[in-house]
Scaffold this motif. Structure first.
Motif, PDB file in Angstrom:
ATOM      1  N   LEU A  67       0.848  -1.197   0.000  1.00  0.00           N
ATOM      2  CA  LEU A  67       0.000   0.000   0.000  1.00  0.00           C
ATOM      3  C   LEU A  67       0.879   1.240   0.000  1.00  0.00           C
ATOM      4  N   LEU A  68       0.246   2.399  -0.092  1.00  0.00           N
ATOM      5  CA  LEU A  68       0.943   3.660   0.074  1.00  0.00           C
ATOM      6  C   LEU A  68       0.979   3.967   1.556  1.00  0.00           C
ATOM      7  N   ALA A  70       1.191   6.459   3.276  1.00  0.00           N
ATOM      8  CA  ALA A  70       0.456   7.634   3.756  1.00  0.00           C
ATOM      9  C   ALA A  70      -0.971   7.306   4.163  1.00  0.00           C
ATOM     10  N   VAL A  71      -1.578   6.259   3.559  1.00  0.00           N
ATOM     11  CA  VAL A  71      -2.973   5.949   3.885  1.00  0.00           C
ATOM     12  C   VAL A  71      -3.098   5.337   5.272  1.00  0.00           C
ATOM     13  N   THR A  72      -1.974   4.986   5.905  1.00  0.00           N
ATOM     14  CA  THR A  72      -2.036   4.359   7.224  1.00  0.00           C
ATOM     15  C   THR A  72      -1.710   5.333   8.340  1.00  0.00           C
ATOM     16  N   VAL A  81      -7.042   2.455  11.476  1.00  0.00           N
ATOM     17  CA  VAL A  81      -7.394   2.997  10.164  1.00  0.00           C
ATOM     18  C   VAL A  81      -8.073   1.891   9.363  1.00  0.00           C
ATOM     19  N   LEU A  83      -9.134   0.422   5.790  1.00  0.00           N
ATOM     20  CA  LEU A  83      -8.739   0.507   4.386  1.00  0.00           C
ATOM     21  C   LEU A  83      -9.723  -0.274   3.525  1.00  0.00           C
ATOM     22  N   THR A  86      -9.583  -1.138  -2.419  1.00  0.00           N
ATOM     23  CA  THR A  86      -8.834  -0.376  -3.430  1.00  0.00           C
ATOM     24  C   THR A  86      -7.586   0.272  -2.858  1.00  0.00           C
ATOM     25  N   ASP A  87      -7.421   0.210  -1.503  1.00  0.00           N
ATOM     26  CA  ASP A  87      -6.266   0.866  -0.875  1.00  0.00           C
ATOM     27  C   ASP A  87      -5.056  -0.052  -0.734  1.00  0.00           C
ATOM     28  N   PHE A  88      -5.186  -1.318  -1.027  1.00  0.00           N
ATOM     29  CA  PHE A  88      -4.054  -2.248  -0.819  1.00  0.00           C
ATOM     30  C   PHE A  88      -4.137  -3.389  -1.831  1.00  0.00           C
ATOM     31  N   THR A 101       2.590   1.966  -4.729  1.00  0.00           N
ATOM     32  CA  THR A 101       2.766   1.491  -3.346  1.00  0.00           C
ATOM     33  C   THR A 101       4.208   1.707  -2.924  1.00  0.00           C
ATOM     34  N   ASP A 116     -12.867  -5.128   4.007  1.00  0.00           N
ATOM     35  CA  ASP A 116     -11.965  -4.071   4.456  1.00  0.00           C
ATOM     36  C   ASP A 116     -10.847  -4.657   5.325  1.00  0.00           C
TER      37      ASP A 116
END
Length: 628
Positions: A67-68, A70-72, A81, A83, A86-88, A101, A116
């Motif tokens: 993942l990126l 920053a999303v965590t 958090v 997710l 689509t986030d991972f 990523t 999720d």
């Protein structure tokens, strides 16, 4: 006219000058290219550089989700958090990192909630990611020149895209054995024949150093043949060793052959053994003339050829450990030469190393088999006294010597048989056994130079063995006298008794040649007791002053016909198929340092001494009776 060697150069100066001359002619390692798969243990000829990065892509270092990071951010134990799918992206170890990523969260930290994912901790950029070039980057040096290629380095090269590598080509070293008396190894040599085994020894040494030996057929002492073989070897090889013919004999043509084919820098080095060495060369090809005696040859190879091979291979050949040891017995040395003396090395209960010199004959190759180290005696030194501290260059690992059981004393095949049983039961067991006679055992134990010594000392007044000597020399204790075996001592005589010897007193006859044991040995003490008992004048015994250090060496002299009789044990006579006249039964016992008595190595030795296996071996040898 007395022959004089051309030179008597100092060893260090000679080697330095020799290598300088060879380098001036262009001596250097040669290279060849081989597949990396075949390169383990070889020496790199040039530096090795990576062609590609390893890894060559950003790779997941864990099973988990990519993942990126920053999303965590902001995720904690109390505020996870969430997710969306689509986030991972699910990844396994080694997978390429998906576009967009920059981090991997381990699967163990991933909490599923339907489709999720809940994360209770924030990721950091590039965590659990093997980035491009993490191991090696294209253009990085993997190995420098003249480096031995370890197995792990093979993997590094392959990971860096290196499929072939330039390595040092093993130099081919020709070995030319010479001499009219030299014959190929056989089991039935004739009188005057000398079995040619030097080339086999030298081949093994050269192979250990990374060279390829090439042994030529034996060349007789014919000048033209030696020169022609030398020319052939120089054409076919990178270096040449000519064995024998370097001394001052009437048929010694090695120096002439070297001078004819190339140049001779030195003939005669101030070392013992090994003085007649010849240092020559033909262009950049070294030519070394080596004395015929095996120990001399080994010393010359170690001291002169080894540095030359280092130049030819680029290898830094292993330099042995050096220790400080206490000398076990007197060792004299001539002032004219730098001498290399082989020694056994043991360790006493204080943790001190003890060095005992071995037979120094240049032809005694077994002294190298038995040797644990070498004492380098300077040219201006007359030798050392017992108890002196000396530097010893080890031929065995220091750790191995630290676990050695040191036995100094009387000789008997019994000791060798026990050592063999110990080695078969435990390959790590190490026993150093030196034959210096029964009184030598007592002196060694008194000086703390051994843990054990074998003795068989007859008290002339009581007829008993060993006890009175122990009481006399160890009034305050400190040793344990352990029962060994009973054995038969007697006169060993030639098979069939051609001289008609009937009793000990016959050794005074004019037609009898006697061979004795060394002073201080139990057998020598028995001999002198029998001389006194029979009212014999020792000066009337031809050979009384001729001394040997073991029962088997006495037997060998009788079997070879150079002596008619000698005192020894029955098993030695049986080994050499000699006749035997029994004289007495004696007690061969073990004197043990009291502090060492309960150590594992002593107890293991004593266990074998009392074992059925040893009893069976002694029965095969003959002439023994055990106490148990």
């Amino acid at each position: 006219m007395k022959y004089e060697y051309l030179t008597n150069e100092d060893l260090d100066i000679a080697v330095e000058s020799y290598i300088a001359a060879l380098k001036g002619e262009g001596l250097a390692p040669k290279a060849e290219t081989i597949p990396v798969f075949e390169a383990a243990g070889r020496i790199t000829a040039n530096a090795v550089y990576a062609h590609i990065c390893a890894p060559h892509y950003n790779a997941s270092a864990m099973d988990g989700i990519a993942l990126l990071a920053a999303v965590t951010f902001g995720a904690t134990e109390t505020t996870p958090v969430r997710l969306a799918p689509t986030d991972f992206i699910q990844v396994d170890t080694g997978d390429p990192m998906p576009d967009g990523t920059d981090a991997v969260v381990m699967i163990e930290d991933v909490v599923r909630d339907g489709d999720d994912v809940l994360l209770y901790g924030a990721a950091t950029p590039w965590q659990h990611v093997r980035q491009v070039g993490e191991d090696v980057c294209a253009g990085d040096m993997i190995l420098p020149s003249y480096t031995r290629i370890a197995p792990a380095a093979l993997g590094a090269m392959l990971a860096g895209g290196v499929l072939e590598v330039e390595v040092v080509k093993p130099p081919v070293v020709g070995i030319i054995p010479t001499g009219d008396e030299i014959v190929a190894p056989c089991t039935d040599p004739k009188p005057g024949d000398i079995i040619e085994f030097n080339s086999t020894i030298f081949s093994g040494i050269l192979a250990e150093w990374g060279a390829t030996p090439k042994v030529y057929p034996i060349v007789k002492d014919i000048k033209e043949d030696i020169i022609n073989t030398m020319k052939q070897a120089v054409d076919e090889c990178d270096a040449v060793i000519i064995n024998a013919g370097s001394s001052a004999g009437r048929d010694d043509y090695s120096s002439l052959a070297v001078s004819t084919v190339g140049k001779m820098l030195y003939h005669g080095i101030a070392i013992k053994p090994g003085k007649p060495a010849i240092l020559g060369y033909a262009g950049a090809k070294p030519i070394l003339g080596v004395p015929g005696y095996p120990v001399s040859g080994i010393i010359v190879l170690e001291q002169i050829m080894k540095p030359v091979i280092e130049v030819m291979t680029g290898a830094n050949l292993h330099r042995q450990d050096e220790i400080e040891a206490t000398l076990g017995r007197v060792m004299t040395s001539p002032l004219k030469y730098r001498e290399f003396v082989r020694v056994r090395v043991g360790i006493n209960e204080k943790g001190e190393f003890i060095a005992t010199p071995l037979n120094r004959g240049a032809g005694v190759v077994t002294s190298f088999v038995k040797a644990d180290g070498i004492i380098d005696v300077p040219q201006d030194c007359e030798g050392y006294e017992p108890g002196d501290k000396v530097k010893v260059t080890l031929l065995r690992p220091k750790e191995e010597l630290a676990n050695t059981l040191t036995i100094i004393g009387s000789h008997d095949p019994l000791i060798d048989e026990i050592i063999d049983v110990l080695k078969r039961d435990n390959p790590d067991s190490v026993v150093s056994s030196s034959h210096v006679g029964s009184m030598g055992a007592i002196m060694a134990l008194k000086r703390g130079e051994a843990q054990m010594g074998a003795i068989h000392l007859l008290d002339e007044e009581t007829g008993e063995y060993n006890t009175s000597y122990v009481n006399k020399h160890f009034k305050d204790g400190g040793v344990v006298l352990e029962k060994g075996v009973k054995r038969i001592q007697g006169l060993m005589i030639a098979k069939g008794n051609p001289k008609g010897i009937k009793e000990f007193s016959d050794i005074t006859r004019d037609d009898i040649s006697y061979v004795n044991r060394q002073k201080g040995s139990g057998t020598r003490i028995l001999c002198d007791f029998l001389i006194k008992q029979n009212n014999i004048d020792a000066s009337k015994i031809y050979g009384y002053e001729r001394e040997e250090f073991t029962h088997t060496s006495v037997a060998a002299q009788i079997a070879s016909g150079t002596a008619d009789a000698g005192l020894g044990i029955y098993s030695a006579a049986k080994t050499y198929d000699l006749d035997f006249i029994p004289i007495c039964n004696e007690e061969y016992d073990l004197l043990i340092n009291e502090e060492a008595y309960n150590t594992e190595k002593i107890q293991a030795f004593l266990k074998v001494l009392k074992s059925d296996e040893l009893k069976e071996r002694l029965e095969r040898l003959g002439g023994y009776e055990t106490w148990n």
